[in-house]
Scaffold this motif. Structure first.
Motif, mmCIF file in Angstrom:
data_model
loop_
_atom_site.group_PDB
_atom_site.id
_atom_site.type_symbol
_atom_site.label_atom_id
_atom_site.label_comp_id
_atom_site.label_asym_id
_atom_site.label_seq_id
_atom_site.Cartn_x
_atom_site.Cartn_y
_atom_site.Cartn_z
ATOM 1 N N SER A 1 -15.015 10.869 36.986
ATOM 2 C CA SER A 1 -13.582 10.584 36.974
ATOM 3 C C SER A 1 -13.258 9.717 35.759
ATOM 4 O O SER A 1 -14.157 9.215 35.075
ATOM 5 N N SER B 1 -8.369 8.073 38.975
ATOM 6 C CA SER B 1 -9.176 8.923 39.852
ATOM 7 C C SER B 1 -9.189 10.384 39.404
ATOM 8 O O SER B 1 -9.833 11.220 40.015
ATOM 9 N N ARG B 2 -8.482 10.676 38.326
ATOM 10 C CA ARG B 2 -8.472 12.069 37.848
ATOM 11 C C ARG B 2 -9.764 12.411 37.111
ATOM 12 O O ARG B 2 -10.500 11.535 36.702
ATOM 13 N N TYR B 3 -9.963 13.713 36.908
ATOM 14 C CA TYR B 3 -11.125 14.189 36.151
ATOM 15 C C TYR B 3 -10.657 14.697 34.787
ATOM 16 O O TYR B 3 -9.485 15.076 34.637
#
Lengths: 351, 307
Positions: free
Chosen positions: A95, A132-134
């Motif tokens: 992440s 929290s994103r990828y």
């Protein structure tokens, strides 16, 4: 979060790959806390210089010093140098937060401290909400911001940027460029920024080092590089310029323009230093206008013996030199560079 | 104000009739779309050679003869599979061991090839792997019999008899399966290892990590979906192998599901045997579908990371 500023020196660094010499006795001195843009055409050796400083390549000869300490033989992972790559360098399985905290994690920093510093960096880069994103869920600009935050999280002594904006579109490129500059000044970190884009180099750097064929042609403040280039290459590589041949006795005022050649001085004249006077007996004819906002670039074409010239006029006055108008060039200020006819090497008269 | 009498919407409501008409029109348009027309041959093949046989197998597998002699629906053929549990266990054992060994060896080989970063070598390996991965059946079994059989020249040269090795055992099957499983694994995982970006390795180094850190925290985790999908595919391939196993060990000594199906079908036209064969066949189809679903899901993830 501040970094103690560090001086960086590439001292007589040469690098050859087989029989190809990429860097020739390159000397480069980055003062503590400054941002130096290394500018040059593809294949000039600028990325090799950066990779030698990062420790990814070993110089064939010469030394690399950071704050006076010779790190030539120090492995790349012991150098404390942060690096941002051209693109696609984020770890795709982690992440955003885990990417930023990666360097701290392998240094054994505790989870709480890691999280605090990671979040602090993400906030500084305007990415607090994306932790929290990828990587595949981010735009190109956001990915480069994360890469910057990741490089800065370990508080490196030096920051290296290897054409970090080249994969971005124009608007995002400008935003990220300004952000890099803001963060660099805020943290006071010594930074080397490699690019082939002159506008990028001129707008972001304290000083610009123009590299050609493996050595530095000139290193100076952007304004000096533009107005007082020291070599023919720098004059023609940076910005728009007219290369014209004149008689050695030619001074300011009306120009009798010819192609550069034996017995003639060569002038390198910036568009704003060249004035085009509409005259029925003029030597050139206006062939094109390029609108660039407040100013308009006017290109005029000569006959077989006279090279094309480019002048910059205020857009409001561009109507007086419409396409097809016959004009005579006048030198309105000192040329950026004058190479005397007798010199075999550039004779810098305008500096 | 006059209130109109209510009427059935499907007759009077223009919106309702219009909706039905438009949905029929959209179905007609979809059927005439270029995509549907170009995929028609594929759909025909899938229907004739996949769906129809499966439906046929299912009908036979779920059809049982009642006490009064009439046919009805039942699970007897499936519950009867417990008597053939040896075949199921053997198939699982050979597939698991064979695919695990091939996955490890194949992945290591692909990793080593990728480190050489040689485009020509990559192409040669890709060609050879795809040929070998599809090389099997009776010729493969005979090749192993003349080399590793009880009188095979490699068997004798290496003195394999002294250590108790027999090609005609489950270990022999595992060895023979490696011939096509390892190339399959190389074929599936080589693009992933080649696709690991130099920037990832250098970013790890610049952040203070060494080679081991890179492989433990970056390289292997990124390659993991491709490695797992390769292993799953190998498992499925080993599970479904028939011809080479049939030539090597026949049907009696070491029962496997494909061999048992063949044996049941050969044993005569008894409906119980045929029903059991179809039940085993359906079990294999179920395993194959699971394998393909898992493989596709993992491959999609690997492709997204590596592209």
């Amino acid at each position: 979060m501040t970094n103690p500023p560090n001086e960086v020196v590439l001292d007589h660094v040469s690098k050859s790959f087989g029989t190809t010499t990429v860097l020739r006795e390159l000397d480069l001195h980055l003062r503590a806390g400054e941002l130096v843009a290394v500018l040059g055409p593809s294949g000039c050796g600028k990325t090799t210089a950066l990779r030698i400083l990062a420790g990814f390549e070993r110089p064939t000869s010469g030394r690399v010093l950071v704050d006076g300490r010779d790190i030539t033989d120090l492995p790349a992972n012991k150098r404390d140098i942060g690096m941002v790559f051209q693109a696609y360098s984020l770890f795709p399985h982690l992440s955003v937060a885990a990417n930023v905290e990666y360097g701290l994690r392998i240094r054994g920093t505790g989870a709480a401290e890691r999280s605090r510093r990671g979040q602090e960096l993400l906030e500084m880069c305007g990415l607090g909400a994306l932790s929290s994103r990828y990587p595949h869920e981010l735009s190109g600009g956001q990915q480069q911001r994360v890469a910057l935050a990741r490089a800065l999280a370990v508080q490196p002594k030096v920051l290296l940027l290897d054409e970090p904006l080249s994969a971005l579109d124009a608007i995002v490129r400008r935003q990220i460029r300004d952000e890099i500059r803001r963060l660099q000044q805020q943290l006071g970190i010594t930074t080397m920024f490699v690019t082939h884009d002159q506008e990028e180099a001129m707008s972001i750097a304290d000083r610009v080092a123009v590299v050609n064929h493996g050595s530095i042609e000139q290193i100076a403040a952007p304004r000096e590089i533009y107005h007082r280039p020291r070599t023919q290459f720098v004059a023609s590589f940076v910005g728009t310029i007219s290369e014209i041949g004149v008689s050695p006795s030619c001074g300011s005022g009306r120009l009798e323009v010819h192609h550069p050649g034996p017995g003639r001085d060569t002038l390198y004249v910036r568009p704003e230093d060249l004035r085009l006077q509409p005259e029925a007996t003029g030597t050139h004819v206006v062939v094109a206008h390029t609108f660039i906002g407040e100013r308009t670039l006017v290109r005029a074409s000569g006959d077989e013996d006279r090279p094309d010239i480019v002048s910059s006029v205020s857009t409001a006055e561009a109507g007086s030199v419409l396409v097809g108008t016959r004009v005579t060039p006048y030198l309105a200020a000192e040329p950026a560079l004058r190479i005397a006819s007798t010199s075999s090497t550039p004779d810098v008269m305008a500096v | 104000m006059t209130i109109a009498p209510s009427s059935p919407p499907d007759l009077q409501d223009p919106a309702a009739t219009g909706g039905a008409t438009s949905s029929r029109a959209s179905v007609r348009a979809a059927l005439r779309s270029p995509a549907m027309i170009t995929s028609a041959p594929l759909l025909l093949v899938i229907t004739l050679f996949f769906l129809v046989p499966i439906v046929g197998m299912a009908i036979v597998a779920f059809t049982v003869e009642g006490p009064d002699g009439t046919d009805g629906f039942g699970l007897d053929h499936f519950t009867g599979l417990s008597s053939r549990s040896r075949a199921i266990v053997n198939s699982l054992l050979v597939s698991f061991v064979g695919s695990t060994i091939a996955a490890v060896v194949g992945a290591l080989a692909a990793f080593c090839i990728a480190q050489l970063r040689h485009r020509w070598l990559d192409s040669v390996v890709a060609v050879f792997s795809s040929v070998l991965a599809n090389d099997g059946g009776a010729p493969l079994a005979f090749a192993f019999i003349v080399t590793l059989g009880n009188t095979g020249f490699v068997f004798e040269a290496l003195g394999l008899g002294a250590i108790g090795f027999s090609l005609y055992s489950w270990q022999g099957l595992v060895v023979m399966y490696q011939y096509f499983l390892i190339p399959t694994m190389i074929m599936v995982t080589l693009p992933t290892f080649v696709g690991l970006r130099r920037e990832w390795s250098e970013a790890n180094t610049a952040l203070g990590g060494g080679r081991l850190t890179y492989w433990l925290r970056v390289g292997l985790p990124i390659a993991r979906p491709a490695l797992l999908s390769g292993w799953v595919l190998l498992f499925g391939a080993a599970f479904a192998t028939y011809a080479s196993a049939a030539v090597l060990i026949g049907s009696g000594a070491f029962p496997l599901i494909p061999l048992t199906i063949a044996s049941e079908l050969r044993s005569g036209a008894s409906s119980a045997g045929e029903g059991a064969a179809m039940a085993l066949g359906l079990t294999m189809v179920f395993v194959a579908i699971i394998v393909l679903l898992v493989f596709n899901r993992l491959q999609r993830r690997a492709a997204r990371w590596i592209r």
